[in-house]
Write an enzyme that holds these catalytic residues in place. Structure first.
Site, mmCIF file in Angstrom:
data_model
loop_
_atom_site.group_PDB
_atom_site.id
_atom_site.type_symbol
_atom_site.label_atom_id
_atom_site.label_comp_id
_atom_site.label_asym_id
_atom_site.label_seq_id
_atom_site.Cartn_x
_atom_site.Cartn_y
_atom_site.Cartn_z
ATOM 1 N N SER A 171 69.261 19.832 -6.334
ATOM 2 C CA SER A 171 69.010 18.593 -5.603
ATOM 3 C C SER A 171 69.619 18.691 -4.205
ATOM 4 O O SER A 171 69.255 19.576 -3.438
ATOM 5 C CB SER A 171 69.557 17.407 -6.399
ATOM 6 O OG SER A 171 69.066 16.199 -5.909
ATOM 7 N N ASP A 181 58.849 14.890 -10.055
ATOM 8 C CA ASP A 181 60.201 14.603 -9.573
ATOM 9 C C ASP A 181 60.220 13.328 -8.736
ATOM 10 O O ASP A 181 59.444 13.172 -7.794
ATOM 11 C CB ASP A 181 60.712 15.782 -8.735
ATOM 12 C CG ASP A 181 62.220 15.773 -8.565
ATOM 13 O OD1 ASP A 181 62.789 14.681 -8.409
ATOM 14 O OD2 ASP A 181 62.816 16.856 -8.587
ATOM 15 N N HIS A 236 62.897 15.248 -12.042
ATOM 16 C CA HIS A 236 64.123 15.731 -11.417
ATOM 17 C C HIS A 236 65.108 16.325 -12.416
ATOM 18 O O HIS A 236 65.786 17.294 -12.124
ATOM 19 C CB HIS A 236 64.784 14.573 -10.669
ATOM 20 C CG HIS A 236 65.806 15.000 -9.670
ATOM 21 N ND1 HIS A 236 65.488 15.727 -8.546
ATOM 22 C CD2 HIS A 236 67.144 14.800 -9.605
ATOM 23 C CE1 HIS A 236 66.578 15.943 -7.828
ATOM 24 N NE2 HIS A 236 67.600 15.407 -8.458
#
Length: 708
Positions: free
Chosen positions: A560, A645, A680
């Site tokens: 991330s 995501d 995600h």
């Protein structure tokens, strides 16, 4: 962008094995090539050309075809270690106690817990009335609910005050747009209403029929509306209680521990506001606790006739104050715990007779217990150089027992009950690790690297006994370094597969996190963001200089915003790393931050800056990994993403890989893996996600010449 990736959970290092006759690159076939479709991106401060902007068309068959081709190429390149990948999967899975359950906690007359059955991917949510010997009541079986679905995730889980109705939410896409449902716990029947596009959690009022929930914008994914719903009615009739007009703020709702108040939290990175109403009067209007102010963050909890406020007003590391429930103006606030420049006040837990504070000093979490009546206090002693201790689930007020969790790099996750009066602790459960694991076989260190500007950067290190600091061992270096998120040294069963193969695993507590206090975060954001990147590479240099490893055996990993870190360090110091795993990486900083239609963008200005201002535009452009790709050699890289995501859109890593392929000057591996059914956090289910970890480990072992 503001979310920790699942890759954080485990990673470590390798033992020498059979060396392949060829390097991986020697057997490479041609990788996929993304079509170049130049698009000019204009801004007030310049025009950039993006050859791969078209990859953001999620429904375009050409995009899906390209992502599938990349997946096939990744599978082909990892084929030599396919057997090892399966072995790693079975090895990691084999350490997990398949039939397991959480430690029950007591709330409103019931003991709640989750349990797993052998072979099952998802938890079963249960409770028992009054006693742990009572008959089990199954509230939700996520295995049944998720049957036949590629992705399934339970979100919020809240029972009404009369214990009769369960509000829960589910996500079947991995977009974090949850549908709210209600179950009658007497009959087991679902209520007819379904409320889509929520944040996932619901808060009951005291009347057992009114529910407050927040709704998301399906495009930007920002939580921006608070609704009031009456059980059994059409959600179309739900009343809008509050709408946040400023798209740099988001909202969330919760109930105070005392159950007396419903609290609406409104916040951005650097400013917050709380509104509230009495849970027994759900139809009343919200009251403003304290209007939002620039650079003022605060949160509120309730006890007796006082509100307790954790605030950074005049206190960068936060302090604790209290104010009467009848007067929440700042002029009525009284200090309970003063600000300390060397201690960060992270959180609090209120009990009838005790106050418990979660504090962070020199990067480590501490638990401080204070008795209300005489202010006597003490700290819990944990006795390890690097560990994680945290306040756990404590729903009840009138008890001398604190439930807390504990873990370290060598100690599996543990749950304790601590008697605050007797100052004694009881271990309720230590995470079972099946097989031959013994914690005394592993060593933890806490060391400090010196950054370019002289700052000491702490690192937490773990390895198996026998590890030699002669530069021959492999090391996996991990960091995050954004949003003030502190990366704590915790245990991972998966990581043992690397430690047992000779790796050391290193967490770098770099600036941008909050391990060393609020200023640690301030010095790693906005116009000081590059400190995050140089801290990481200075840690890499330390590990090489101190002969923990060599540049030919050092691996880096981040997810991330930590994937942004990976993108920056491979642009700046590719020579330090044998391989890099960039999970769901945020790499196209300028384009994303200029596009307010992309989920979560506007709420990020306080973290990265607003590129509509030239100062921030220029600074972002100078480090944005996608913009700074250059003709040079890059390490071997595995890049992962999820088609759905919600935090970092899949097209950022896809574009980055496509551009790297055309520019880089080496023949090292560059792999992109897209989970076509996840977002995600990766795959849902406790075993499916292990495949992702096994793939990452196999990638690193392949580069070290190990295939068995």
């Amino acid at each position: 962008m503001n979310l920790f990736s699942t890759c954080l959970t485990g990673l470590g290092v390798l033992l020498s094995g059979a060396v392949l006759a060829q390097t991986p690159s020697a057997t490479m076939s041609k990788p996929p090539v993304a079509a170049i479709k130049a698009k000019e991106l204009k801004s007030p401060f310049g025009t950039r050309t993006d050859n791969y902007y078209w990859l953001n068309e999620r429904e375009n068959p050409e995009v899906i075809s390209y992502l599938n081709a990349e997946n096939a190429y990744t599978e082909q390149q990892l084929a030599p270690v396919k057997g090892l990948e399966e072995k790693l999967f079975q090895e990691i899975k084999g350490r997990i106690k398949e039939q397991d359950e959480s430690v029950p906690y007591r709330d409103n007359g019931y003991y709640y817990y989750t349990r797993f059955e052998a072979g099952a991917e998802y938890p079963i949510y249960c409770r028992k009335k009054g006693s742990l010997s009572a008959k089990e009541e199954v509230l939700l079986n996520a295995n049944e609910l998720g049957k036949g679905k590629a992705y399934y995730q339970i979100g919020g889980f809240e029972v009404s005050d009369d214990n009769q109705v369960l509000a829960y939410s589910e996500d079947v896409v991995s977009r974090r747009l949850y549908t709210l449902r209600f179950r009658n716990l007497k009959t087991g029947q679902l209520f007819p209403e379904q409320i889509p596009n929520t944040s996932g959690n619901a808060v009951w009022a005291a009347d057992n029929k009114t529910v407050f929930y927040t709704r998301k914008d399906p495009g930007t994914l920002l939580d921006y509306q608070l609704y009031r719903h009456t059980l059994g009615t059409d959600p179309k009739q739900d009343q809008l209680v509050y709408e946040e007009k400023d798209n740099t703020f988001r909202i969330g709702v919760h109930r105070s521990k005392s159950r007396r108040y419903v609290l609406l939290d409104i916040g951005s990175t650097m400013s917050s506001e709380v509104r509230y109403l009495e849970a027994g009067k759900p139809a009343e209007a919200l009251k403003v606790f304290l209007p939002r102010e620039a650079d003022h963050l605060y949160e509120v909890e309730h006890l007796g006739d006082q509100f307790y406020v954790r605030s950074n007003a005049g206190a960068p590391n936060f302090r604790l104050l209290k104010t009467p429930v009848t007067n929440t103006a700042k002029t009525a606030w009284q200090e309970v715990i003063a600000h300390r420049p060397d201690v960060f006040l992270e959180n609090m837990e209120l009990f009838k007779d005790y106050l418990v504070l979660g504090e962070r000093k020199e990067g480590l979490l501490q638990l401080r217990v204070i008795r209300w009546k005489d202010k006597q206090e003490h700290y819990l002693n944990f006795g390890e150089p690097a560990y994680t201790a945290a306040i756990s689930i404590n729903p009840e007020f009138d008890t001398p027992v604190l439930r807390y969790s504990y873990s370290s790099l060598t100690t599996p996750s543990s749950t304790y009950d601590y008697d605050m009066a007797a100052r004694s602790k009881k271990l309720l459960k230590e995470q079972a690790v099946l097989g031959s694991f013994k914690k005394e076989d592993y060593v933890t260190e806490r060391v400090y690297a010196t950054a370019t500007d002289g700052t000491k950067i702490p690192m937490s290190i773990v390895y198996k006994k026998g590890f030699k600091k002669d530069g021959t061992a492999p090391v996996l270096q991990y960091a995050y370094g954004s949003y003030g998120y502190s990366t704590n040294p915790t245990f991972s069963t998966a990581r043992l597969s690397l430690l047992d193969r000779g790796f050391a695993y290193v967490i770098c507590h770099i600036r941008g996190g909050q391990e060393m206090g609020r200023q640690w975060y301030e010095n790693g954001k906005k116009l000081k963001k590059k400190n995050t990147f140089t801290d990481f590479t200075d840690c890499s240099k330390y590990l090489i200089d101190q002969k923990f490893t060599s540049a030919n055996k050092l691996f880096a990993m981040g997810g991330s915003a930590g994937g942004l870190l990976m993108g920056a360090v491979v642009n700046n110091h590719p020579e330090y790393y044998k391989g890099v795993v960039a999970a769901v990486p945020f790499v196209d900083v300028v384009t994303t931050m200029l596009d307010e239609s992309i989920p979560l963008t506007t709420g990020e200005y306080d973290e990265w800056g607003n590129p509509n201002q030239k100062e921030f535009y220029d600074y972002m452009l100078s480090y944005s990994p996608y913009d700074q790709v250059k003709a040079q050699q890059y390490p071997n890289m595995l890049v992962t993403t999820g088609l759905h995501d919600s935090q970092v859109q899949y097209f950022e890593p896809a574009k980055w890989v496509a551009k790297l392929r055309t520019v880089k000057t080496d023949n090292n591996l560059l792999l992109l893996h897209t989970d076509m059914a996840a977002g995600h956090g990766g795959a849902s289910g406790r075993f499916k996600s292990i495949h992702d970890t096994a793939r990452q480990f196999a990638f690193m072992l392949l580069l070290l010449g190990v295939k068995a």
